[in-house]
Design a protein around this motif. Structure first.
Motif, PDB file in Angstrom:
ATOM      1  N   TRP A   3       0.787  -1.187   0.306  1.00  0.00           N
ATOM      2  CA  TRP A   3       0.069   0.050  -0.267  1.00  0.00           C
ATOM      3  C   TRP A   3       1.103   0.785  -0.152  1.00  0.00           C
ATOM      4  O   TRP A   3       1.701   1.626   0.542  1.00  0.00           O
ATOM      5  CB  TRP A   3      -0.821   0.288   1.280  1.00  0.00           C
ATOM      6  CG  TRP A   3      -1.966  -1.237   0.892  1.00  0.00           C
ATOM      7  CD1 TRP A   3      -1.535  -2.279   1.899  1.00  0.00           C
ATOM      8  CD2 TRP A   3      -3.225  -0.697   0.260  1.00  0.00           C
ATOM      9  NE1 TRP A   3      -2.838  -3.257   1.352  1.00  0.00           N
ATOM     10  CE2 TRP A   3      -3.887  -2.624   1.532  1.00  0.00           C
ATOM     11  CE3 TRP A   3      -4.034  -0.181   0.018  1.00  0.00           C
ATOM     12  CZ2 TRP A   3      -5.348  -1.749   0.236  1.00  0.00           C
ATOM     13  CZ3 TRP A   3      -5.341  -0.310  -1.009  1.00  0.00           C
ATOM     14  CH2 TRP A   3      -6.019  -2.007  -0.062  1.00  0.00           C
ATOM     15  N   GLU A   5       0.594   5.784  -1.022  1.00  0.00           N
ATOM     16  CA  GLU A   5       0.358   6.607  -1.908  1.00  0.00           C
ATOM     17  C   GLU A   5       0.921   7.089  -3.541  1.00  0.00           C
ATOM     18  O   GLU A   5       1.970   7.116  -3.037  1.00  0.00           O
ATOM     19  CB  GLU A   5      -0.479   7.700  -1.078  1.00  0.00           C
ATOM     20  CG  GLU A   5      -0.794   7.582   0.462  1.00  0.00           C
ATOM     21  CD  GLU A   5      -1.204   8.678   0.588  1.00  0.00           C
ATOM     22  OE1 GLU A   5      -2.345   9.266   0.182  1.00  0.00           O
ATOM     23  OE2 GLU A   5      -0.854   8.988   2.054  1.00  0.00           O
ATOM     24  N   TYR A  31      -8.111   7.752   6.548  1.00  0.00           N
ATOM     25  CA  TYR A  31      -7.715   6.645   5.719  1.00  0.00           C
ATOM     26  C   TYR A  31      -9.343   5.639   6.642  1.00  0.00           C
ATOM     27  O   TYR A  31      -8.502   5.422   7.474  1.00  0.00           O
ATOM     28  CB  TYR A  31      -6.849   5.871   5.336  1.00  0.00           C
ATOM     29  CG  TYR A  31      -5.045   6.733   4.782  1.00  0.00           C
ATOM     30  CD1 TYR A  31      -5.389   6.595   3.601  1.00  0.00           C
ATOM     31  CD2 TYR A  31      -4.231   7.389   5.613  1.00  0.00           C
ATOM     32  CE1 TYR A  31      -4.242   7.866   2.673  1.00  0.00           C
ATOM     33  CE2 TYR A  31      -3.720   8.029   5.719  1.00  0.00           C
ATOM     34  CZ  TYR A  31      -3.327   8.261   4.684  1.00  0.00           C
ATOM     35  OH  TYR A  31      -2.545   9.151   3.928  1.00  0.00           O
ATOM     36  N   LEU A  65      -2.087   4.942   7.260  1.00  0.00           N
ATOM     37  CA  LEU A  65      -2.183   4.503   6.103  1.00  0.00           C
ATOM     38  C   LEU A  65      -1.822   2.638   5.798  1.00  0.00           C
ATOM     39  O   LEU A  65      -3.134   1.926   5.995  1.00  0.00           O
ATOM     40  CB  LEU A  65      -1.843   4.841   4.604  1.00  0.00           C
ATOM     41  CG  LEU A  65      -1.490   4.156   3.569  1.00  0.00           C
ATOM     42  CD1 LEU A  65      -3.196   3.833   3.113  1.00  0.00           C
ATOM     43  CD2 LEU A  65      -0.600   4.170   2.529  1.00  0.00           C
ATOM     44  N   ALA A  68      -5.452   1.398   8.361  1.00  0.00           N
ATOM     45  CA  ALA A  68      -6.776   0.969   7.644  1.00  0.00           C
ATOM     46  C   ALA A  68      -5.794  -0.119   6.286  1.00  0.00           C
ATOM     47  O   ALA A  68      -7.680  -0.578   5.615  1.00  0.00           O
ATOM     48  CB  ALA A  68      -6.477   2.343   6.794  1.00  0.00           C
ATOM     49  N   SER A  69      -5.276  -0.204   5.904  1.00  0.00           N
ATOM     50  CA  SER A  69      -5.053  -0.915   4.807  1.00  0.00           C
ATOM     51  C   SER A  69      -5.395  -2.497   5.309  1.00  0.00           C
ATOM     52  O   SER A  69      -5.332  -3.173   4.000  1.00  0.00           O
ATOM     53  CB  SER A  69      -3.512  -1.278   3.903  1.00  0.00           C
ATOM     54  OG  SER A  69      -2.448  -1.450   4.693  1.00  0.00           O
ATOM     55  N   VAL A  82      -8.717   1.760  -0.232  1.00  0.00           N
ATOM     56  CA  VAL A  82      -8.507   2.492   1.600  1.00  0.00           C
ATOM     57  C   VAL A  82      -8.752   3.421   0.685  1.00  0.00           C
ATOM     58  O   VAL A  82      -8.734   4.239  -0.917  1.00  0.00           O
ATOM     59  CB  VAL A  82      -7.326   2.731   1.445  1.00  0.00           C
ATOM     60  CG1 VAL A  82      -7.517   3.583   2.845  1.00  0.00           C
ATOM     61  CG2 VAL A  82      -7.006   0.956   2.201  1.00  0.00           C
ATOM     62  N   LYS A  84      -8.919   7.322   0.766  1.00  0.00           N
ATOM     63  CA  LYS A  84      -8.274   8.474   1.564  1.00  0.00           C
ATOM     64  C   LYS A  84      -9.294   9.950   2.161  1.00  0.00           C
ATOM     65  O   LYS A  84     -10.398  10.177   0.822  1.00  0.00           O
ATOM     66  CB  LYS A  84      -7.126   9.004   0.725  1.00  0.00           C
ATOM     67  CG  LYS A  84      -6.527  10.327   1.030  1.00  0.00           C
ATOM     68  CD  LYS A  84      -4.905  10.668   0.179  1.00  0.00           C
ATOM     69  CE  LYS A  84      -4.137  11.923   0.745  1.00  0.00           C
ATOM     70  NZ  LYS A  84      -3.381  12.325  -0.405  1.00  0.00           N
TER      71      LYS A  84
END
Length: 164
Positions: A3, A5, A31, A65, A68-69, A82, A84
């Motif tokens: 994961w 961004e 996230y 992040l 959340a992933s 996810v 954002k």
């Protein structure tokens, strides 16, 4: 899969993840991990409060992040995305141990002060991963920015590289 961004630009007024508690009335990038199908519903209709959870009703997010992933835990990674978002956290309460007296009623005025966001600090023993978690009461505090999909791990010269 890894994961990451694909851009690191913050929306105007937003703050990056910090190890400190969320600061009252600050806008943060956060996230929300979910399935592809649920993400489509959220994009069409916006976030809805969960019926229950560790912190009671609300929208569960994290400034992390990687936290959340991992969600939804029971779904294969190939079906996870996810979302954002940016969030004005409003008034924040730290829920830093199990059976905290405000753990499930942090937003209810019958129990005292009303809070907009409940925050579980990292490594406090409440979350198995040791990563922070946030629960936002009002979905209208949340603005969807984009969907992040997992990316294949890229090798370079036999080494695995990630862009986190």
């Amino acid at each position: 899969m890894q994961w990451a961004e694909d851009d690191f630009e913050l929306p105007p007024g937003a703050t990056r993840l910090q190890s400190s508690a969320p600061i009252k009335d600050t806008i943060y990038v956060m996230y929300h991990g979910t399935t592809k199908a649920t993400a489509e519903l959220i994009l069409k209709s916006g976030f809805q409060q969960s019926a229950d959870g560790m912190l009671g009703r609300g929208v569960y997010l994290s400034r992390d992040l990687q936290k959340a992933s991992r969600y939804p835990i029971q779904s294969p990674e190939s079906d996870r995305v996810v979302i954002k978002v940016k969030v004005n956290v409003g008034k924040v309460i730290a829920i830093n141990y199990q059976e905290h007296p405000r753990q499930k009623n942090w937003h209810d005025s019958r129990y005292g002060e009303v809070f907009d966001t409940a925050w579980v600090p990292p490594n406090c023993g409440m979350v198995q991963s040791g990563l922070e978690e946030d629960c936002v009461w009002d979905p209208n505090r949340i603005e969807i920015l984009k969907i992040i999909n997992p990316k294949p791990i890229q090798g370079w010269g036999g080494a695995v590289c990630s862009y986190i």
